[in-house]
Write an enzyme that holds these catalytic residues in place. Sequence first.
Site, PDB file in Angstrom:
ATOM      1  N   HIS A  55      24.821-106.995  38.127  1.00 41.48           N
ATOM      2  CA  HIS A  55      25.866-106.246  37.394  1.00 41.48           C
ATOM      3  C   HIS A  55      25.916-104.787  37.841  1.00 41.48           C
ATOM      4  O   HIS A  55      25.050-103.986  37.498  1.00 41.48           O
ATOM      5  CB  HIS A  55      25.596-106.304  35.887  1.00 41.48           C
ATOM      6  CG  HIS A  55      26.678-105.669  35.064  1.00 41.48           C
ATOM      7  ND1 HIS A  55      27.419-106.378  34.133  1.00 41.48           N
ATOM      8  CD2 HIS A  55      27.160-104.400  35.032  1.00 41.48           C
ATOM      9  CE1 HIS A  55      28.298-105.569  33.570  1.00 41.48           C
ATOM     10  NE2 HIS A  55      28.159-104.356  34.099  1.00 41.48           N
ATOM     11  N   HIS A  57      28.974-101.519  39.094  1.00 37.77           N
ATOM     12  CA  HIS A  57      30.362-101.100  39.337  1.00 37.77           C
ATOM     13  C   HIS A  57      30.356-100.355  40.667  1.00 37.77           C
ATOM     14  O   HIS A  57      30.177 -99.135  40.699  1.00 37.77           O
ATOM     15  CB  HIS A  57      30.839-100.197  38.204  1.00 37.77           C
ATOM     16  CG  HIS A  57      30.801-100.855  36.858  1.00 37.77           C
ATOM     17  ND1 HIS A  57      31.938-101.247  36.195  1.00 37.77           N
ATOM     18  CD2 HIS A  57      29.762-101.231  36.072  1.00 37.77           C
ATOM     19  CE1 HIS A  57      31.597-101.827  35.053  1.00 37.77           C
ATOM     20  NE2 HIS A  57      30.273-101.829  34.947  1.00 37.77           N
ATOM     21  N   GLN A 150      38.862-102.171  32.838  1.00 37.38           N
ATOM     22  CA  GLN A 150      38.128-101.080  32.175  1.00 37.38           C
ATOM     23  C   GLN A 150      38.834-100.549  30.928  1.00 37.38           C
ATOM     24  O   GLN A 150      38.204-100.201  29.947  1.00 37.38           O
ATOM     25  CB  GLN A 150      37.900 -99.939  33.173  1.00 37.38           C
ATOM     26  CG  GLN A 150      37.198 -98.719  32.600  1.00 37.38           C
ATOM     27  CD  GLN A 150      35.762 -98.980  32.201  1.00 37.38           C
ATOM     28  OE1 GLN A 150      34.874 -98.991  33.018  1.00 37.38           O
ATOM     29  NE2 GLN A 150      35.520 -99.215  30.916  1.00 37.38           N
ATOM     30  N   HIS A 208      32.361-107.756  29.954  1.00 41.13           N
ATOM     31  CA  HIS A 208      31.698-106.632  29.300  1.00 41.13           C
ATOM     32  C   HIS A 208      31.869-106.880  27.812  1.00 41.13           C
ATOM     33  O   HIS A 208      32.964-106.699  27.269  1.00 41.13           O
ATOM     34  CB  HIS A 208      32.360-105.309  29.687  1.00 41.13           C
ATOM     35  CG  HIS A 208      31.833-104.737  30.951  1.00 41.13           C
ATOM     36  ND1 HIS A 208      31.968-105.368  32.155  1.00 41.13           N
ATOM     37  CD2 HIS A 208      31.134-103.575  31.191  1.00 41.13           C
ATOM     38  CE1 HIS A 208      31.387-104.620  33.087  1.00 41.13           C
ATOM     39  NE2 HIS A 208      30.876-103.539  32.536  1.00 41.13           N
ATOM     40  N   GLU A 211      29.747-103.833  24.159  1.00 40.17           N
ATOM     41  CA  GLU A 211      28.926-102.707  24.631  1.00 40.17           C
ATOM     42  C   GLU A 211      29.209-101.508  23.739  1.00 40.17           C
ATOM     43  O   GLU A 211      29.915-100.567  24.110  1.00 40.17           O
ATOM     44  CB  GLU A 211      29.240-102.372  26.103  1.00 40.17           C
ATOM     45  CG  GLU A 211      28.242-101.358  26.674  1.00 40.17           C
ATOM     46  CD  GLU A 211      28.614-100.862  28.055  1.00 40.17           C
ATOM     47  OE1 GLU A 211      29.741-101.130  28.526  1.00 40.17           O
ATOM     48  OE2 GLU A 211      27.768-100.176  28.673  1.00 40.17           O
ATOM     49  N   ASP A 307      23.944-101.558  36.759  1.00 41.06           N
ATOM     50  CA  ASP A 307      25.211-101.113  36.151  1.00 41.06           C
ATOM     51  C   ASP A 307      25.867 -99.976  36.926  1.00 41.06           C
ATOM     52  O   ASP A 307      27.054-100.028  37.204  1.00 41.06           O
ATOM     53  CB  ASP A 307      25.007-100.726  34.681  1.00 41.06           C
ATOM     54  CG  ASP A 307      26.277-100.844  33.834  1.00 41.06           C
ATOM     55  OD1 ASP A 307      27.242-101.485  34.292  1.00 41.06           O
ATOM     56  OD2 ASP A 307      26.288-100.308  32.714  1.00 41.06           O
TER      57      ASP A 307
HETATM   58  N1  17E Z   1      32.310 -99.314  32.298  1.00 42.06           N
HETATM   59  C1  17E Z   1      31.945 -99.838  31.101  1.00 42.06           C
HETATM   60  O1  17E Z   1      32.812-100.239  30.319  1.00 42.06           O
HETATM   61  N2  17E Z   1      30.651 -99.924  30.787  1.00 42.06           N
HETATM   62  C2  17E Z   1      29.723 -99.501  31.617  1.00 42.06           C
HETATM   63  N3  17E Z   1      28.442 -99.585  31.262  1.00 42.06           N
HETATM   64  C3  17E Z   1      30.100 -98.957  32.862  1.00 42.06           C
HETATM   65  C4  17E Z   1      31.409 -98.886  33.171  1.00 42.06           C
HETATM   66  C5  17E Z   1      29.066 -98.463  33.786  1.00 42.06           C
HETATM   67 FE   FE2 Z   2      29.012-102.565  33.251  1.00 41.82          FE
END
Ligand code: 17E
Ligand code: FE2
Length: 411
Positions: A55, A57, A150, A208, A211, A307
Amino acid sequence: MLYRNLYIENAEAASDIRVLDGKFAEIAPHLDPMEGEEVVDFGGKLALPPFIESHVHLDTCLTAGEPKWNMSGTLFEGIETWALRKETLSKKDVHDRVNKAVRLYAANGIQHIRTHVDVTDPKLIAMEAMIELREELKDVMNIQIVAFPQEGIESYPNGRQLMEDAVKMGADCVGAIPHFEFTREYSVSSLNYAMELAEKYGRLVDVHCDEIDDEASRGLETLAARALESGLTDRVTASHTTAMHSYNNAYVQRLMRLLKMSGINFVSNPLVNTHLQGRIDTYPKRRGITRVKELREAGINVSFGHDDIFDPWYPMGTGSMRDVVFMGLHVCQMMGYEEIRSSYNFISNNAARTLHLGDSYGIEAGRPASFIVLDAKDYYDALNTNAPVLASIKNGRKIAESVPGTKKALF
Ligand code: 17E
Ligand code: FE2
């Protein structure tokens, strides 16, 4: 080619490995060199299947401070900062940075990367660049691409279409970001949409998911239920799931049944989420890491990801998965002897399951001759001493090496 004296995956006794035509030909305690065969004797070092970054980006890597630094250290300021950086994105910019990051990873023994690529960009610049990079780098790095929204699927203009366009361009996996959508309804419908897209185009799924330090963020149950009902099961991965840290135990007890039934994989990012989560807490501060230990005890597959490398979400990183495992073991309190010794699985075998690498992965006769050698006798030692990767061999070819430095007291 004969590689001698390697402790394969913490084995008590050393083995010799013969490689022919890019494949593992023979693995045995003792192999005699054939006539004219080249021999490398490692003299008793640890051999592991290649490390896997499950994982990251890559499209955002190496941009920290551009155009500004993330001062609050939150996920949300990271997303705002990236939205500014995105305005100046070009394919060359992505190519240059990804080429650097991939070399950092390679030097640390990584041979497979699953990267999330932001598709909330009307021009899909990063996606186009990453599809080219996947092809250009395929002999040295296996790159899997997730179409990652995103700024949301339902909450971003034309979000659904951009997702489908990215999948048609060749993304390997479908993503989603339910906790960032405007409403709970959008959260659920974005997950339904992502699953339908994956079914329609035969792709994997990596979301995702939750989070956020909000105990009411419950995308995970929707994702797991859809994984079960659609039959996609272990083709589906829930990344981050940091809200699970904050769920009440009665809810988790009920949820665990579904998670086990669903067969989904989890990716935890302990290095970065230790930094991003708990930011709105005073004291005590939540760690904000998903329940790795309990998921493992329930027999659920979990891998670890980095990440970010030096981007709006994380101002550090060298592409070493060792840092990720080290943090993960501490923050999840998995510091028992066997837990430490076997922890390489979080960045190798478990991640291979998540990425569906199948028979192309693993140190076994007949499989592609891909493995790494660490300057240690077992993984406990490797983790503790931050042992360098002496050699990274992919399909029989050495793609990275390190010469151990000398660091010693002079008395
Ligand atoms: N974008 C997101 O939504 N969450 C993350 N941890 C990263 C990017 C790195
Ligand atoms: Fe991520």
